[in-house]
Design an enzyme around this catalytic site. Structure first.
Site, PDB file in Angstrom:
ATOM      1  N   LYS A  69       0.595  -1.183   0.064  1.00 20.07           N
ATOM      2  CA  LYS A  69      -0.147  -0.044   0.018  1.00 20.07           C
ATOM      3  C   LYS A  69       0.794   1.187  -0.095  1.00 20.07           C
ATOM      4  CE  LYS A  69      -2.211  -0.985   3.910  1.00 20.07           C
ATOM      5  NZ  LYS A  69      -1.669  -2.378   4.193  1.00 20.07           N
ATOM      6  N   ARG A 146      -9.631   1.184   8.954  1.00 25.24           N
ATOM      7  CA  ARG A 146      -9.480  -0.351   9.182  1.00 25.24           C
ATOM      8  C   ARG A 146     -10.376  -0.979   9.807  1.00 25.24           C
ATOM      9  NH1 ARG A 146      -3.286   0.157   8.797  1.00 25.24           N
ATOM     10  NH2 ARG A 146      -2.223  -1.825   9.060  1.00 25.24           N
ATOM     11  N   ARG A 180      11.088  -6.980   4.716  1.00 29.22           N
ATOM     12  CA  ARG A 180      10.921  -5.399   4.605  1.00 29.22           C
ATOM     13  C   ARG A 180      12.204  -4.918   5.693  1.00 29.22           C
ATOM     14  NH1 ARG A 180       5.238  -2.954   5.028  1.00 29.22           N
ATOM     15  NH2 ARG A 180       5.039  -4.617   6.884  1.00 29.22           N
ATOM     16  N   ARG A 224      11.094  -3.568  11.200  1.00 30.97           N
ATOM     17  CA  ARG A 224      10.099  -3.002  12.005  1.00 30.97           C
ATOM     18  C   ARG A 224       9.878  -4.111  13.117  1.00 30.97           C
ATOM     19  NH1 ARG A 224       4.969  -1.098   8.267  1.00 30.97           N
ATOM     20  NH2 ARG A 224       3.966  -2.291   9.967  1.00 30.97           N
ATOM     21  N   ARG A 235      -1.180 -10.030  12.467  1.00 31.58           N
ATOM     22  CA  ARG A 235      -1.739  -8.697  11.855  1.00 31.58           C
ATOM     23  C   ARG A 235      -2.662  -9.145  10.629  1.00 31.58           C
ATOM     24  NH1 ARG A 235       3.831  -6.238  10.402  1.00 31.58           N
ATOM     25  NH2 ARG A 235       2.721  -4.816   9.248  1.00 31.58           N
TER      26      ARG A 235
HETATM   27  P1  AMP Z   1       0.833  -0.277   9.115  1.00 24.62           P
HETATM   28  O1  AMP Z   1       2.063   0.437   9.134  1.00 24.62           O
HETATM   29  O2  AMP Z   1      -0.087   0.145   8.258  1.00 24.62           O
HETATM   30  O3  AMP Z   1       0.845  -1.836   9.221  1.00 24.62           O
HETATM   31  O4  AMP Z   1       0.297   0.104  10.705  1.00 24.62           O
HETATM   32  C1  AMP Z   1       1.249  -0.341  11.635  1.00 24.62           C
HETATM   33  C2  AMP Z   1       0.064  -0.424  13.227  1.00 24.62           C
HETATM   34  O5  AMP Z   1      -0.362   0.629  13.319  1.00 24.62           O
HETATM   35  C3  AMP Z   1      -1.128  -1.272  12.896  1.00 24.62           C
HETATM   36  O6  AMP Z   1      -0.404  -2.720  13.232  1.00 24.62           O
HETATM   37  C4  AMP Z   1      -1.728  -1.064  14.001  1.00 24.62           C
HETATM   38  O7  AMP Z   1      -1.512  -1.455  15.224  1.00 24.62           O
HETATM   39  C5  AMP Z   1      -1.782   0.580  14.019  1.00 24.62           C
HETATM   40  N1  AMP Z   1      -2.730   1.244  12.915  1.00 24.62           N
HETATM   41  C6  AMP Z   1      -2.393   1.775  11.667  1.00 24.62           C
HETATM   42  N2  AMP Z   1      -3.397   2.132  11.131  1.00 24.62           N
HETATM   43  C7  AMP Z   1      -4.434   1.846  11.995  1.00 24.62           C
HETATM   44  C8  AMP Z   1      -5.711   2.011  11.778  1.00 24.62           C
HETATM   45  N3  AMP Z   1      -6.413   2.672  10.835  1.00 24.62           N
HETATM   46  N4  AMP Z   1      -6.757   1.668  12.884  1.00 24.62           N
HETATM   47  C9  AMP Z   1      -6.027   1.077  14.115  1.00 24.62           C
HETATM   48  N5  AMP Z   1      -4.862   0.808  13.890  1.00 24.62           N
HETATM   49  C10 AMP Z   1      -3.873   1.113  13.088  1.00 24.62           C
END
Ligand code: AMP
Length: 289
Positions: A69, A146, A180, A224, A235
């Site tokens: 994404k 989300r 990653r 990460r 996840r």
């Molecule tokens: P990402 O980089 O998009 O994988 O986000 C990393 C982490 O941030 C996720 O695993 C969630 O813990 C938190 N996170 C990011 N976006 C959201 C969202 N829209 N709602 C809830 N938690 C989020």
């Protein structure tokens, strides 16, 4: 703002406080938005895309962790001249700030769980407000919404034109997350995974070359903390439970563009531009890369 008052009266769910909806609302509403650049407004035939009139595009990227994404949202944001806003980045910024939220967030993120709707909307509102103050308009959201509640709140406060749902098989997603790497100095994103799956039983194979860092980043790569096998699997489970319903939410509204990634960036990027009717932007394609 009449629309805001209407929405606050109509809103029934206690999940997110009135203040958090109000702040998101004031962040995304703008009385005088700049016009869409002529090169973009010509694309009236964008599939599933609403006529965005006199404002910049408001798009959303959906897709499982590791699907890419961030990569494609960031390229499109360069191409269309709108900010790429990733809620995962906002969460990581907060994590590294050692602010009051930081410890609470670290625990949630490192378990692969979702941050509460209230916190995420507060972080997003702050980001949108800061952008608006700098004259930004339009956006490509990545990682938001989300949950259905987040999608409902977003729908209450603004119009989303198009939702792009990136798809990739789950075994590849896991490999991509584990491969990653991020440069701790420049923030560049790389991937050391080399994916080469043969097609079988009528399913196409998939080849994704590693995206290796330049020598200047090679010794500064970090992973990460939520990209371990156990956390990635959680996840993916959380995505299927909480976020997949968001795909249906937008499908029902005729806004979802499904895009199966055919391979790595060289194969996928031109095809994505084609799907978005943006493939005649040859000179811009290279600028976005
Ligand atoms: P990402 O980089 O998009 O994988 O986000 C990393 C982490 O941030 C996720 O695993 C969630 O813990 C938190 N996170 C990011 N976006 C959201 C969202 N829209 N709602 C809830 N938690 C989020």
């Amino acid at each position: 703002m009449a629309a805001l008052n209407r929405l606050l009266r109509a809103r029934g769910s206690p999940l997110c406080s009135e203040t958090c909806v109000r702040s998101l609302c004031s962040a995304v509403f703008s009385e005088s938005q700049p016009r869409v650049p002529p090169s973009i407004s010509r694309h009236k035939s964008l599939p599933l895309c609403r006529d965005v009139g006199d404002r910049n595009v408001q798009w959303v990227f959906l897709g499982c962790p590791g699907v890419g994404k961030g990569t494609y949202a960031s390229r499109l944001s360069n191409l269309l001249g709108v900010p790429h806003i990733a809620t995962g980045d906002l969460v990581r910024e907060e994590l590294s700030s050692s602010g009051p939220l930081s410890r609470q967030l670290a625990e949630i993120v490192n378990q692969g769980k979702l941050v509460s709707d209230e916190i995420i909307i507060r972080l997003l509102s702050q980001r949108l407000e800061a952008g608006e103050a700098k004259g930004e308009s339009g956006f490509i959201l990545d990682g938001f919404p989300r949950t259905i509640r987040q999608a409902e709140i977003l729908e209450e406060v603004t119009d989303i034109d198009l939702v792009i749902n990136l798809r990739l098989r789950e075994d590849v997603l896991l490999e991509k997350c584990l491969g990653r790497r991020i440069c701790s100095q420049c923030g560049g994103n790389f991937n050391v995974a080399s994916i080469n799956i043969k097609g079988e039983n009528g399913n196409p194979g998939i080849y994704m070359a590693p995206l290796l860092p330049p020598p200047s980043c090679a010794s500064k790569l970090i992973t990460r903390s939520d990209d371990t096998e156990e956390v990635v699997k959680e996840r993916l489970r959380v995505y299927n439970e909480m976020s997949q319903p968001v795909e249906k939410f937008y499908r029902n509204r005729g806004k979802l563009l499904e895009f199966d990634l055919p391979g790595g960036i060289p194969e996928s990027w031109p095809k994505l531009l084609q799907a978005l009717n943006l493939d005649d932007h040859d000179e811009k394609q290279s600028a976005a890369a």
